[in-house]
Scaffold this active site. Structure first.
Site, PDB file in Angstrom:
ATOM      1  N   ARG A 256       0.832  -1.305   0.421  1.00 23.81           N
ATOM      2  CA  ARG A 256       0.233   0.246  -0.060  1.00 23.81           C
ATOM      3  C   ARG A 256       1.212   1.221   0.237  1.00 23.81           C
ATOM      4  O   ARG A 256       0.606   1.675  -0.730  1.00 23.81           O
ATOM      5  CB  ARG A 256      -0.966   0.292   1.616  1.00 23.81           C
ATOM      6  CG  ARG A 256      -1.834   1.035   0.997  1.00 23.81           C
ATOM      7  CD  ARG A 256      -1.796   2.875   1.373  1.00 23.81           C
ATOM      8  NE  ARG A 256      -0.987   2.533   3.061  1.00 23.81           N
ATOM      9  CZ  ARG A 256      -0.529   3.932   3.380  1.00 23.81           C
ATOM     10  NH1 ARG A 256      -0.165   4.675   2.209  1.00 23.81           N
ATOM     11  NH2 ARG A 256       0.140   3.094   4.812  1.00 23.81           N
ATOM     12  N   ASP A 257       1.627   1.566   1.075  1.00 25.48           N
ATOM     13  CA  ASP A 257       2.301   2.596   1.128  1.00 25.48           C
ATOM     14  C   ASP A 257       3.687   2.548  -0.098  1.00 25.48           C
ATOM     15  O   ASP A 257       3.922   3.473  -0.680  1.00 25.48           O
ATOM     16  CB  ASP A 257       3.292   2.193   2.364  1.00 25.48           C
ATOM     17  CG  ASP A 257       3.104   4.275   2.367  1.00 25.48           C
ATOM     18  OD1 ASP A 257       4.671   5.382   1.936  1.00 25.48           O
ATOM     19  OD2 ASP A 257       3.470   4.681   3.876  1.00 25.48           O
TER      20      ASP A 257
ATOM     21  N   HIS B 184       2.790   4.321  -3.576  1.00 23.73           N
ATOM     22  CA  HIS B 184       3.066   5.587  -3.767  1.00 23.73           C
ATOM     23  C   HIS B 184       4.620   6.219  -4.531  1.00 23.73           C
ATOM     24  O   HIS B 184       4.119   6.816  -5.216  1.00 23.73           O
ATOM     25  CB  HIS B 184       3.422   6.478  -2.526  1.00 23.73           C
ATOM     26  CG  HIS B 184       2.589   7.022  -1.425  1.00 23.73           C
ATOM     27  ND1 HIS B 184       1.268   7.721  -1.930  1.00 23.73           N
ATOM     28  CD2 HIS B 184       2.021   6.369  -0.332  1.00 23.73           C
ATOM     29  CE1 HIS B 184       0.856   7.766  -1.480  1.00 23.73           C
ATOM     30  NE2 HIS B 184       1.104   7.422  -0.134  1.00 23.73           N
TER      31      HIS B 184
ATOM     32  N   HIS C 121       8.303   7.059   8.907  1.00 22.39           N
ATOM     33  CA  HIS C 121       8.863   7.682   7.255  1.00 22.39           C
ATOM     34  C   HIS C 121      10.230   7.245   7.622  1.00 22.39           C
ATOM     35  O   HIS C 121      10.937   8.031   8.746  1.00 22.39           O
ATOM     36  CB  HIS C 121       8.306   8.895   6.545  1.00 22.39           C
ATOM     37  CG  HIS C 121       7.393   7.960   5.345  1.00 22.39           C
ATOM     38  ND1 HIS C 121       7.443   7.616   4.791  1.00 22.39           N
ATOM     39  CD2 HIS C 121       6.415   7.269   6.302  1.00 22.39           C
ATOM     40  CE1 HIS C 121       5.675   6.906   4.047  1.00 22.39           C
ATOM     41  NE2 HIS C 121       5.469   7.034   5.335  1.00 22.39           N
TER      42      HIS C 121
ATOM     43  N   HIS D 228       3.548   4.441  12.842  1.00 24.56           N
ATOM     44  CA  HIS D 228       4.528   4.623  11.637  1.00 24.56           C
ATOM     45  C   HIS D 228       5.252   5.758  11.147  1.00 24.56           C
ATOM     46  O   HIS D 228       5.113   6.819  10.677  1.00 24.56           O
ATOM     47  CB  HIS D 228       3.230   4.225  10.232  1.00 24.56           C
ATOM     48  CG  HIS D 228       3.249   4.677   9.163  1.00 24.56           C
ATOM     49  ND1 HIS D 228       2.347   3.462   8.266  1.00 24.56           N
ATOM     50  CD2 HIS D 228       3.704   5.444   8.081  1.00 24.56           C
ATOM     51  CE1 HIS D 228       2.962   3.649   6.961  1.00 24.56           C
ATOM     52  NE2 HIS D 228       3.722   4.946   6.749  1.00 24.56           N
TER      53      HIS D 228
ATOM     54  N   SER E 240       4.506  10.689   8.764  1.00 24.79           N
ATOM     55  CA  SER E 240       3.946  11.156   7.062  1.00 24.79           C
ATOM     56  C   SER E 240       5.030  11.713   6.582  1.00 24.79           C
ATOM     57  O   SER E 240       5.108  11.128   5.091  1.00 24.79           O
ATOM     58  CB  SER E 240       2.312  11.434   6.848  1.00 24.79           C
ATOM     59  OG  SER E 240       1.659  10.752   7.958  1.00 24.79           O
TER      60      SER E 240
END
Length: 336
Positions: free
Chosen positions: A12-13, A16, A196, A194, A167
Site C-alpha cells: 500500500r505505502d 506511492h 518514514h 508508522h 507521514s
C-alpha cells in the site's frame, strides 16, 4: 518474550513509490512471500487507500477489487488489511465491497486534527466484526495534547487501537517518546507507530515508540514507500529480536521476501535523497515527492524552496493541487 504486532503496508505505502502502478502479478508474488514469512498483517491497496484512485492523487494500475482479490487468495494465516480515508472511501461503494472480498483489518485514517470524520466508518467496520484501528496521519502537525484528544475520539467511536503516522519523516526519537507516552497514558487501547525515513530515523523512532509503550509497528520490505521510504521491515524484525521482542515473523523468510520485493516490486530501493531530507525538515507528506520533483523541473524552480513553502502552508495529502500554485508563485517572485 514481549510481543510486538507488526503491520506490513509494503503493498500500500509502496504503491506511492511507483505512482500506484503495482500490478496484480506483483501483489501475488509478495503476498505469497509474506504469508510464508508469517507476517501477521499485510496491507494492500492504492497508496492513499481504498477508493483513492483518481486524477487528483493518481490513478492506480489495478482496481481495488483486483488488488484485494489477488491478495486474499494467498493470505491464509496472515490477515488482509486496508487503509481507509473517509472522503476517498465510501461505506456503501468501497467498504462493503472490500468486506465482501474478505478483508480482515480496516485502518480508518484521517489527518491528525480531523478524527471526527472517521466515526461512521469505524462504527460500520466494528458492526461487521472487522479488526478496526484508527490512524492519525501527519501527526507532527498536532500538539501532544490535541493528538491525545483526537485519538480519544477514535477510541470512543470503537477503534481497537490507534496508530500515529510520521507521514513526512519529521520526528526524532524524543518526539516519538513524548507522543507515544502521552497516548499510552491517555488511551485504553493499544498504540502504534508508522515511521518514514526522511531523516534516517525510522528504525530508531520505532525503537523509541516500543520503549514508550507502543504495541504495534508498521514497516515495509526494504523500506518500500513514499519519499525516502518507511521503516525497513527486515531490519526492524532483527532489531526487535535482539531487544527481546517476539514478532512472530521468520527472519530468514522475511529476508527472502525483502529480496523478492527489491527485485520484483521496486525500480529502485528507497534512498534518502536531498529532497527527502528537505521534505522531512519541512514536514511535508512524503507522497508529494514525485509531484514536487516533476513540477519543479518543468518550471525550473528549486524543489527545496517548494517543500519549505508547502510546509509553511501546512499542506496535507489530497492537496497536491497546491504544488502548482506554490511553484507559480515562486516563478513570479523570481521574475519580479
Amino acid at each position: 518474550m514481549k510481543k510486538i504486532a507488526i503491520h506490513d503496508p509494503t503493498l500500500r505505502d509502496g504503491n506511492h513509490a511507483v505512482a500506484h502502478q503495482l500490478s496484480a502479478k506483483q501483489i501475488d508474488l509478495y503476498t505469497k512471500a509474506a504469508e510464508k514469512a508469517g507476517v501477521p498483517v499485510v496491507e494492500v491497496g492504492h497508496g492513499n487507500g481504498l477508493g483513492a484512485s483518481s486524477l487528483q492523487v493518481g490513478e492506480a494500475l489495478e482496481s481495488d477489487v483486483t488488488l484485494l482479490e489477488t491478495a486474499r487468495k494467498n493470505l491464509k494465516n496472515s490477515k488482509l488489511s486496508i487503509h481507509c480515508i473517509p472522503g476517498f472511501a465510501t461505506i456503501k461503494r468501497d467498504l462493503e465491497r472490500a468486506i465482501s472480498i474478505g478483508v480482515d483489518v480496516v485502518r480508518v485514517a484521517s489527518h491528525c486534527t480531523e478524527a471526527d470524520i472517521t466515526q461512521r466508518h469505524i462504527a460500520f467496520c466494528r458492526e461487521k466484526g472487522k479488526d478496526t484501528y484508527g490512524v492519525l496521519m501527519m501527526s507532527h502537525m498536532a500538539s501532544v495534547k490535541l493528538l491525545v484528544e483526537e485519538a480519544q475520539k477514535m477510541e470512543l467511536y470503537g477503534a481497537e487501537g490507534i496508530i500515529i503516522m510520521d507521514s513526512s519523516g519529521n520526528y526524532l526519537p524524543a518526539d516519538v517518546t513524548e507522543r507515544i507516552n502521552a497516548l499510552v497514558n491517555g488511551l485504553g487501547v493499544p498504540v502504534g507507530f508508522h515511521g518514514h525515513n526522511n531523516l534516517g530515523m525510522a528504525v530508531a523512532n520505532s525503537i523509541a515508540a516500543v520503549e514508550a509503550g507502543a504495541k504495534i509497528l508498521d514497516a515495509t520490505a526494504r523500506g518500500f514507500g513514499a519519499g525516502a521510504g518507511n521503516t525497513q521491515l527486515e531490519v526492524l524484525i532483527a532489531v526487535m529480536e535482539r531487544m527481546g521482542y517476539e514478532t512472530g515473523i521468520n527472519l530468514y523468510k522475511m529476508l527472502d521476501a525483502a529480496d523478492l520485493a527489491e527485485k520484483e516490486l521496486m525500480p529502485k530501493v528507497p534512498t534518502i535523497s536531498s529532497e527527502s531530507v528537505v521534505s522531512g525538515l519541512s514536514g511535508v507528506f512524503s507522497g508529494f515527492a514525485k509531484h514536487v520533483s516533476r513540477i519543479s523541473k518543468e518550471y525550473n524552480v528549486d524543489p527545496r524552496d517548494v517543500y519549505f513553502e508547502l510546509g509553511k502552508r501546512k499542506v496535507v495529502a489530497g492537496q497536491e493541487d497546491l504544488i502548482i500554485e506554490v511553484v507559480m508563485e515562486l516563478v513570479k517572485n523570481k521574475e519580479d
